[in-house]
Design a protein around this motif. Structure first.
Motif, PDB file in Angstrom:
ATOM      1  N   LEU A 188      45.264 -27.862  47.243  1.00 29.79           N
ATOM      2  CA  LEU A 188      45.328 -29.045  47.204  1.00 29.79           C
ATOM      3  C   LEU A 188      46.838 -29.655  47.158  1.00 29.79           C
ATOM      4  O   LEU A 188      47.341 -30.399  47.793  1.00 29.79           O
ATOM      5  N   ALA A 191      48.427 -28.283  50.075  1.00 32.30           N
ATOM      6  CA  ALA A 191      48.304 -28.961  51.224  1.00 32.30           C
ATOM      7  C   ALA A 191      49.238 -30.413  51.324  1.00 32.30           C
ATOM      8  O   ALA A 191      49.671 -30.767  52.352  1.00 32.30           O
ATOM      9  N   ALA A 192      49.278 -30.881  50.103  1.00 31.93           N
ATOM     10  CA  ALA A 192      50.071 -32.398  49.915  1.00 31.93           C
ATOM     11  C   ALA A 192      51.241 -31.920  50.206  1.00 31.93           C
ATOM     12  O   ALA A 192      52.079 -32.917  50.655  1.00 31.93           O
ATOM     13  N   ALA A 193      51.923 -30.747  49.809  1.00 35.46           N
ATOM     14  CA  ALA A 193      53.340 -30.476  49.850  1.00 35.46           C
ATOM     15  C   ALA A 193      53.761 -30.245  51.393  1.00 35.46           C
ATOM     16  O   ALA A 193      54.875 -31.078  51.665  1.00 35.46           O
ATOM     17  N   ALA A 197      54.197 -34.792  50.684  1.00 39.96           N
ATOM     18  CA  ALA A 197      54.426 -35.269  49.388  1.00 39.96           C
ATOM     19  C   ALA A 197      55.618 -34.397  48.699  1.00 39.96           C
ATOM     20  O   ALA A 197      55.451 -33.343  48.555  1.00 39.96           O
ATOM     21  N   PRO A 201      55.163 -38.242  41.570  1.00 41.70           N
ATOM     22  CA  PRO A 201      54.296 -39.457  41.606  1.00 41.70           C
ATOM     23  C   PRO A 201      53.239 -39.331  42.912  1.00 41.70           C
ATOM     24  O   PRO A 201      52.090 -39.839  42.785  1.00 41.70           O
ATOM     25  N   ASP A 202      53.842 -38.869  43.996  1.00 36.21           N
ATOM     26  CA  ASP A 202      53.200 -38.683  45.186  1.00 36.21           C
ATOM     27  C   ASP A 202      52.183 -37.760  44.982  1.00 36.21           C
ATOM     28  O   ASP A 202      50.949 -37.598  45.362  1.00 36.21           O
ATOM     29  N   LEU A 205      49.523 -39.260  42.567  1.00 40.20           N
ATOM     30  CA  LEU A 205      48.446 -40.217  43.133  1.00 40.20           C
ATOM     31  C   LEU A 205      47.521 -39.618  44.165  1.00 40.20           C
ATOM     32  O   LEU A 205      46.557 -39.934  44.717  1.00 40.20           O
ATOM     33  N   ARG A 206      48.316 -38.549  44.839  1.00 47.97           N
ATOM     34  CA  ARG A 206      47.268 -38.127  46.074  1.00 47.97           C
ATOM     35  C   ARG A 206      46.422 -37.110  45.549  1.00 47.97           C
ATOM     36  O   ARG A 206      45.241 -36.974  45.977  1.00 47.97           O
ATOM     37  N   PRO A 210      43.038 -38.638  41.452  1.00 51.15           N
ATOM     38  CA  PRO A 210      41.634 -38.785  42.080  1.00 51.15           C
ATOM     39  C   PRO A 210      40.832 -37.452  41.445  1.00 51.15           C
ATOM     40  O   PRO A 210      39.695 -37.641  41.105  1.00 51.15           O
ATOM     41  N   MET A 211      41.404 -36.382  41.648  1.00 50.32           N
ATOM     42  CA  MET A 211      40.684 -35.166  40.996  1.00 50.32           C
ATOM     43  C   MET A 211      40.317 -35.315  39.632  1.00 50.32           C
ATOM     44  O   MET A 211      39.348 -34.231  39.276  1.00 50.32           O
TER      45      MET A 211
ATOM     46  N   PRO B  84      58.570 -27.901  51.757  1.00 48.68           N
ATOM     47  CA  PRO B  84      57.657 -27.562  52.689  1.00 48.68           C
ATOM     48  C   PRO B  84      57.564 -28.710  53.955  1.00 48.68           C
ATOM     49  O   PRO B  84      57.519 -28.444  55.093  1.00 48.68           O
ATOM     50  N   PHE B  93      44.485 -24.190  55.812  1.00 45.19           N
ATOM     51  CA  PHE B  93      44.278 -23.033  54.831  1.00 45.19           C
ATOM     52  C   PHE B  93      42.872 -22.412  54.614  1.00 45.19           C
ATOM     53  O   PHE B  93      41.958 -23.142  55.255  1.00 45.19           O
ATOM     54  N   ALA B  97      41.413 -26.934  52.183  1.00 48.97           N
ATOM     55  CA  ALA B  97      42.093 -27.899  51.160  1.00 48.97           C
ATOM     56  C   ALA B  97      42.310 -29.023  51.498  1.00 48.97           C
ATOM     57  O   ALA B  97      43.144 -29.840  51.745  1.00 48.97           O
ATOM     58  N   TYR B  99      41.320 -33.154  50.916  1.00 50.02           N
ATOM     59  CA  TYR B  99      41.271 -33.991  49.768  1.00 50.02           C
ATOM     60  C   TYR B  99      39.653 -34.558  49.812  1.00 50.02           C
ATOM     61  O   TYR B  99      39.272 -35.262  50.512  1.00 50.02           O
ATOM     62  N   HIS B 101      38.178 -36.552  47.889  1.00 50.70           N
ATOM     63  CA  HIS B 101      38.099 -38.035  47.523  1.00 50.70           C
ATOM     64  C   HIS B 101      38.104 -38.896  48.683  1.00 50.70           C
ATOM     65  O   HIS B 101      38.144 -40.022  48.615  1.00 50.70           O
ATOM     66  N   MET B 102      38.561 -38.249  49.678  1.00 46.26           N
ATOM     67  CA  MET B 102      39.149 -39.390  50.942  1.00 46.26           C
ATOM     68  C   MET B 102      38.161 -39.130  52.031  1.00 46.26           C
ATOM     69  O   MET B 102      37.814 -37.827  52.366  1.00 46.26           O
ATOM     70  N   LEU B 114      52.108 -40.292  54.483  1.00 44.38           N
ATOM     71  CA  LEU B 114      53.203 -39.914  53.488  1.00 44.38           C
ATOM     72  C   LEU B 114      54.572 -39.818  54.233  1.00 44.38           C
ATOM     73  O   LEU B 114      55.557 -39.983  53.581  1.00 44.38           O
ATOM     74  N   LEU B 119      56.906 -44.389  49.158  1.00 44.89           N
ATOM     75  CA  LEU B 119      56.075 -44.297  47.992  1.00 44.89           C
ATOM     76  C   LEU B 119      55.530 -45.645  47.501  1.00 44.89           C
ATOM     77  O   LEU B 119      54.222 -45.948  47.158  1.00 44.89           O
ATOM     78  N   ARG B 122      52.631 -46.904  49.184  1.00 48.93           N
ATOM     79  CA  ARG B 122      51.343 -46.277  49.231  1.00 48.93           C
ATOM     80  C   ARG B 122      50.939 -46.278  47.664  1.00 48.93           C
ATOM     81  O   ARG B 122      49.588 -46.039  47.409  1.00 48.93           O
ATOM     82  N   ARG B 176      44.148 -32.408  60.729  1.00 42.13           N
ATOM     83  CA  ARG B 176      45.402 -32.984  59.878  1.00 42.13           C
ATOM     84  C   ARG B 176      46.480 -32.393  59.995  1.00 42.13           C
ATOM     85  O   ARG B 176      47.724 -32.804  59.984  1.00 42.13           O
TER      86      ARG B 176
END
Lengths: 295, 391
Positions: A188, A191-193, A197, A201-202, A205-206, A210-211, B84, B93, B97, B99, B101-102, B114, B119, B122, B176
């Motif tokens: 996760l 994936a965010a990177a 993100a 902080p990014d 928060l992402r 939440p997790m 990245p 992946f 991968a 999210y 919660h979304m 993003l 920031l 968001r 995505r």
């Protein structure tokens, strides 16, 4: 299946469930029933006669200034400890989680207050906070705050106890948050990177926050209950003083039940305390649960 | 850096260049100097057994892992110092991968959010103070809906990933990746969590997607069938090196290494130890091959290159152990006199004509095209001239 066979199976099933049910009855439900029963009597420990007084105990409770003050003090204490316990525990966990070699040391160090009994550690705190001998008081003097007696100033004593309570609970919450952090799939974050993100902080928060939802809910509820039951520091360090500023629910309950032996009255108080705890837990679970479980 | 990409459907395809990529994990050398040129718009598959370094290589391209030595260039731009998010690549992946919660919509919108919102815009609560957020979010959601339309996810936009099937999750992960129109897609075993039937279906979908997008795909798999069916070119890796880079046909028809020969093809190639005579001649299954010199070699014979014949000198004798009926074709499992297993593949008609019985000794000849020779180091050995064996 034939009817007699069904009945036999039902009997066997009941027989299997019986031991567990008997234990639940004897250990959990019966004491609760006894508590409810006691709370509507004027029973005093050792008394020969008992009289039903209906809801008189409850009526007296809500007219009792000491009880009301203890209620106020307890809520203040919870309000002070809870945010610190949750966010402090989370903050420490985030810092410790990022360590590699020193992680074990920090885990033990932060967990020490949890393993040390508070009554024993309270003597240390008493010394630390001593108005003339304690290093904390010396530090405050050196910083120009003058003579501060943290445990004997009615405006500071409750806050001081809250800080000690926080000191004890943060390590425990840290361990829970560490477990939560370890369970977050690394994918996760990756994936965010790639999604874009880049900053801490990014990512927090992402992904992280939440997790950690289920962990945060658990920590919030257990910390609330722990804070509600503050007792040992009060007994050892302040005995409810000065001027009743640190009388908390459990301490007053203890006085009524075990010092003044007004068992019936104390039982009513216990029922109220339990009701608060159950209500709070349900409320928190209801509000947060919908937002933290994704499966 | 903001990447404002216009929602047009023009192809954005970048070439990738890897030079001397080395990766150590402690004392373990996972990648041992990998050079690779990936052409713009190409579907290139990195395939190999687990632990060969293919996933690590992909993660180095993505920037999730830093190489110990070597350089990565994407679209002519060195990306070694870039995080990245700035390499203009998207990744799918193995675990998807997503999210959890979304919602599906928020998952697909994530890379755009993003990139296009700061920031501050968001942050919980504070974001509502941003005057441009509503407009940007409207644009993003328009693109997300268009993407969902392309991937047949329209009805699922409000669901959470846990409420989706494996194939649907896979498509959300693709969405995505696609929504920000990257110059290259990196895919790390994206099909391995799907059941067999869906995997076959998704193979087709991915190949079609690649054709439609025209983007560069770098695809990692341990499944040689996926590599063979979808790729323009395949890089077969083993022990941190690329053993062979070529089209699927090149890998199958002229394996450069015994490992390549063994890895590509199902059932796998038959490998037999042979001894070349003083003149370098190897006689096997009715063929006479001239090796560069005397000594021990490994000969590889594709299962479909073996044919049943009548008993004759020089043919390969093997006892039939088991026969599998695959419908259109048969697969025979036999054992040579030395105890080496042999797989023989033939059409149903051939099998019917041959009437091979279990326990019977088969006499096998091989056709030259399906026979490969490998030296003691495992590398392919050129066979100079094939002389027909005396009858």
């Amino acid at each position: 299946m034939t009817a007699p066979r069904q009945r036999a199976e039902a009997r066997a099933g009941a027989a299997f469930a019986l031991p567990a049910f008997a234990l639940i009855l004897a250990l959990l439900l019966a004491p609760l029933a006894a508590l409810l029963a006691l709370s509507v009597t004027d029973y005093r420990l050792g008394a020969m006669a008992v009289r039903l007084v209906g809801l008189d105990n409850y009526a007296a409770l809500f007219a009792d200034e000491v009880f009301q003050r203890s209620l106020r003090n307890t809520f203040l204490y919870v309000a002070f400890v809870l945010p610190g316990a949750v966010f402090g525990g989370l903050g420490v966990a985030l810092l410790v989680h990022a360590r590699r070699r020193s992680r074990a040391f920090y885990e033990v160090a932060y967990f020490l207050p949890v393993t040390a009994t508070l009554v024993a550690m309270a003597t240390v705190w008493q010394f630390m906070l001593h108005p003339s001998l304690g290093p904390v008081s010396a530090l405050l003097r050196a910083l120009g705050f003058g003579d501060v007696d943290l445990l004997n100033d009615p405006s500071l004593a409750l806050g001081t106890l809250a800080l000690i309570g926080l000191w004890q609970v943060i390590g425990f919450n840290m361990v829970l948050f560490l477990a939560g952090l370890s369970a977050i799939p690394r994918d996760l974050y990756e994936a965010a990177a790639l999604d874009g993100a880049r900053s801490g902080p990014d990512r927090f928060l992402r992904v992280t926050w939440p997790m950690l939802g289920p962990t945060t809910m658990f920590v919030t509820i257990t910390s609330t209950i722990t804070a509600f039951k503050v007792f040992d520091t009060v007994v050892v360090l302040t005995r409810g003083g000065p001027l009743g500023s640190t009388e908390t629910l459990l301490y007053v309950l203890y006085l009524e039940g075990f010092q003044y032996f007004r068992t019936g009255y104390a039982a009513a108080m216990t029922v109220v305390l339990l009701a608060f705890l159950v209500l709070l837990s349900i409320l928190q679970a209801r509000v947060i649960d919908r937002k933290v479980h994704y499966a | 850096m903001k990447q404002q990409q216009t929602p047009t459907s023009e192809a954005r395809a970048a070439g990738l260049t890897l030079r001397g990529i080395v990766k150590h994990f402690g004392p373990t050398r996972v990648l041992d100097g990998v050079d690779l040129d990936i052409r713009p718009g190409e579907f290139l598959t990195l395939v190999g057994p687990s632990g060969c370094g293919k996933s690590t290589l992909l993660r180095i391209i993505a920037g999730l892992e830093a190489q110990s030595a070597g350089s990565v260039t994407i679209g002519g731009r060195s990306v070694d110092a870039l995080p990245p998010s700035e390499r203009d690549v998207a990744m799918v992946f193995q675990s998807y991968a997503l999210y959890p919660h979304m919602s599906v919509a928020a998952n697909i919108a994530s890379p755009l959010e993003l990139r296009r919102l700061s920031l501050f815009e968001r942050l919980p609560l504070l974001r509502w103070l941003s005057p441009r957020r509503p407009r940007v979010m409207r644009e993003i959601m328009t693109e997300v809906r268009a993407m969902a339309g392309q991937l047949q996810l329209e009805g699922l936009l409000d669901r959470r990933p846990a409420q989706l099937s494996g194939g649907q999750r896979q498509r959300v992960a693709l969405g995505r990746a696609m929504v920000r129109r990257p110059a290259a897609f990196l895919m790390d075993e994206p099909l391995s969590n799907l059941d067999a039937k869906l995997r076959v279906h998704m193979r087709t979908e991915l190949a079609e997607l690649h054709a439609r997008l025209g983007a560069t795909f770098v695809y990692v798999t341990h499944d040689q069938i996926e590599a063979m069916t979808m790729s323009d070119r395949v890089a077969l890796m083993d022990k941190g090196r690329i053993l062979q880079l070529g089209t699927p046909s090149e890998l199958y028809d002229t394996p450069a290494d015994v490992t390549v020969a063994r890895f590509i093809g199902s059932p796998p190639i038959n490998l037999l130890e042979v001894e070349a005579s003083a003149g370098g001649v190897i006689r096997m299954a009715g063929l006479a091959l001239r090796a560069p010199g005397p000594g021990r070699y490994t000969i590889g014979i594709r299962p479909e290159a073996l044919h049943l014949g009548r008993a004759a000198p020089g043919l390969l004798a093997a006892r039939l152990r088991r026969a599998e009926n695959l419908g259109a074709e048969w697969l025979l499992h036999a054992e040579t006199e030395e105890g080496a297993p042999l797989a023989i593949r033939m059409t149903a008609a051939e099998h019917a004509a041959a009437d091979a019985l279990i326990g019977q000794v088969l006499h096998l000849s091989a056709s030259r095209a399906g026979v490969h020779l490998f030296g003691p180091d495992g590398r392919r050995v050129a066979v100079e001239a094939a002389v027909e064996a005396p009858a």
